[in-house]
Scaffold this active site. Structure first.
Site, PDB file in Angstrom:
ATOM      1  N   GLY A  12     -46.652   2.078 -10.895  1.00 23.09           N
ATOM      2  CA  GLY A  12     -47.644   1.857  -9.834  1.00 23.09           C
ATOM      3  C   GLY A  12     -47.382   0.556  -9.089  1.00 23.09           C
ATOM      4  O   GLY A  12     -46.400  -0.151  -9.359  1.00 23.09           O
ATOM      5  N   GLN A  13     -48.309   0.216  -8.146  1.00 24.01           N
ATOM      6  CA  GLN A  13     -48.104  -0.961  -7.290  1.00 24.01           C
ATOM      7  C   GLN A  13     -47.999  -2.250  -8.122  1.00 24.01           C
ATOM      8  O   GLN A  13     -47.072  -3.043  -7.939  1.00 24.01           O
ATOM      9  CB  GLN A  13     -49.275  -1.093  -6.301  1.00 24.01           C
ATOM     10  CG  GLN A  13     -49.101  -2.256  -5.329  1.00 24.01           C
ATOM     11  CD  GLN A  13     -50.356  -2.629  -4.568  1.00 24.01           C
ATOM     12  OE1 GLN A  13     -51.454  -2.132  -4.839  1.00 24.01           O
ATOM     13  NE2 GLN A  13     -50.221  -3.530  -3.616  1.00 24.01           N
ATOM     14  N   TYR A 143     -64.706   4.301  -8.711  1.00 24.19           N
ATOM     15  CA  TYR A 143     -63.749   3.312  -9.223  1.00 24.19           C
ATOM     16  C   TYR A 143     -64.483   2.062  -9.713  1.00 24.19           C
ATOM     17  O   TYR A 143     -64.249   1.580 -10.819  1.00 24.19           O
ATOM     18  CB  TYR A 143     -62.786   2.960  -8.086  1.00 24.19           C
ATOM     19  CG  TYR A 143     -61.775   1.892  -8.359  1.00 24.19           C
ATOM     20  CD1 TYR A 143     -61.834   0.683  -7.675  1.00 24.19           C
ATOM     21  CD2 TYR A 143     -60.734   2.089  -9.262  1.00 24.19           C
ATOM     22  CE1 TYR A 143     -60.879  -0.303  -7.892  1.00 24.19           C
ATOM     23  CE2 TYR A 143     -59.779   1.111  -9.481  1.00 24.19           C
ATOM     24  CZ  TYR A 143     -59.856  -0.085  -8.789  1.00 24.19           C
ATOM     25  OH  TYR A 143     -58.914  -1.061  -8.997  1.00 24.19           O
TER      26      TYR A 143
HETATM   27  C1  VAH Z   1     -58.421  -0.520  -4.180  1.00 21.31           C
HETATM   28  N1  VAH Z   1     -56.429  -1.920  -4.295  1.00 21.31           N
HETATM   29  O1  VAH Z   1     -58.393  -0.682  -2.961  1.00 21.31           O
HETATM   30  C2  VAH Z   1     -57.631  -1.513  -5.035  1.00 21.31           C
HETATM   31  C3  VAH Z   1     -58.431  -2.750  -5.356  1.00 21.31           C
HETATM   32  C4  VAH Z   1     -60.061  -4.473  -4.566  1.00 21.31           C
HETATM   33  C5  VAH Z   1     -59.377  -3.171  -4.253  1.00 21.31           C
HETATM   34  O2  VAH Z   1     -59.101  -2.609  -6.565  1.00 21.31           O
HETATM   35  O3  VAH Z   1     -59.035   0.367  -4.727  1.00 21.31           O
END
Ligand code: VAH
Length: 316
Positions: A12-13, A143
């Site tokens: 991943g990134q 998330y």
């Molecule tokens: C996202 N790159 O955009 C991640 C990160 C703060 C954002 O957790 O979901």
């Protein structure tokens, strides 16, 4: 120094860059990369790799025992934008992978765990400027909910079972070695690619959508610094606020225009703008500075320099 490390989500990134950095530090053969699918040629050729599903406890245990793993970096996760499209798959991946690794540590099969949280743990009624380490947190994304729950479980396993799990709340990360992975902050990577490839970019966030951001080199250095410090230095076992910059698309566009004067940007906000509006504008990371000496090294200008210098060989 002998250390045997397993990285879950190594393609991943963040995982890709963490793999290269840890191999540089400890030796290629000391760092086992793993993911659900193979990674770039350079990653696959730089050291041991295992195809591994982070939600499969038995499979992780086999790899841990075979390679005599001491530390696990759990970088596998479904990010904010994709998680809104597949909520149950996101919850399953983000939570069951964490329980697998925490339980391996609880059973003393591994000694130390790194698990990434995110500024996505904060919600629409969290103070948006200089957001404190401890504050009101009512995340409104799948998330963010998984990251807030994960932080609670990390703290529980530390206090209840003595598990040495360490974590930072990553801001949006800007990097050039890999393509972005389904996050709300992906625009901050795409904009550099398209500035070079097309001379223009249509941004999916509003021009004034200011968010906490960080160049990947700083994020990797912070991660390794946190994992290397003495356990008794740490006073936070949920996840540390971590900060470097607070940027909007307009800020990044202006920085690019200093190097590419004809660069054109337009704005066409989508559902990711709604997500961004629930997140802080800037973060107070005093605790990370006090407990383990965190200090960022990249600002917007040297981030833009690094991105535009390294990107031409990449393509979307
Ligand atoms: C996202 N790159 O955009 C991640 C990160 C703060 C954002 O957790 O979901």
């Amino acid at each position: 120094m002998h250390k045997s490390i397993l990285i879950l989500g190594a393609c991943g990134q963040i995982g890709t860059e963490l793999t290269f950095a840890l191999r540089e530090l400890y030796g290629n053969d000391q760092v086992v990369a793993s993911d659900i699918r193979e990674g770039s040629e350079s990653l696959m050729n730089s050291g041991p790799f295992e195809l591994l599903d982070a939600t499969n406890y038995a499979a992780i245990e086999d790899v841990v025992m075979y390679h005599e793993i001491e530390e696990v970096y759990l970088m596998a996760a479904m990010l904010s934008a994709t998680a809104e499209k597949f909520p149950e798959r996101a919850w399953n991946l983000n939570m069951n992978s964490l329980f697998n690794v925490l339980n391996l540590a609880k059973e003393r099969k591994i000694e130390k765990v790194f698990w990434p949280s995110s500024i996505a743990v904060f919600g629409p009624n969290t103070p948006k400027d200089n957001t404190p380490q401890s504050t009101l947190m009512e995340p409104s994304t799948v998330y963010g909910i998984s990251k807030q729950s994960g932080e609670r479980w990390c703290s529980y396993y530390y206090h209840k079972f003595g598990v040495d799990v360490r974590s930072v709340r990553y801001p949006g990360l800007i990097s050039w070695k890999t393509l972005p992975g389904g996050g709300t902050t992906d625009y901050a990577i795409e904009i550099y690619h398209e500035a070079l490839n097309k001379g223009s970019y249509t941004c999916f966030l509003n021009e004034d959508a200011k968010l906490p951001m960080m160049f990947m080199d700083d994020a990797i250095r912070a991660t390794i610094k946190l994992m290397d410090c003495n356990s008794d230095q740490l006073t936070v076992r949920s996840s540390y606020n971590l900060s470097a910059m607070s940027l909007s698309p307009a800020d990044i566009s202006a920085s690019i225009k200093k190097r590419i004067p004809d660069f054109k940007i337009s704005y066409d906000p989508d559902f990711r703008q709604t997500i961004a509006e629930t997140w802080p504008r800037s973060i107070d990371d005093t605790k990370a500075k006090e407990d383990w000496g965190w200090e960022p090294q990249f600002n917007l200008e040297n981030t833009t320099t690094e991105m535009l210098k390294n990107l031409p060989s990449q393509s979307f």
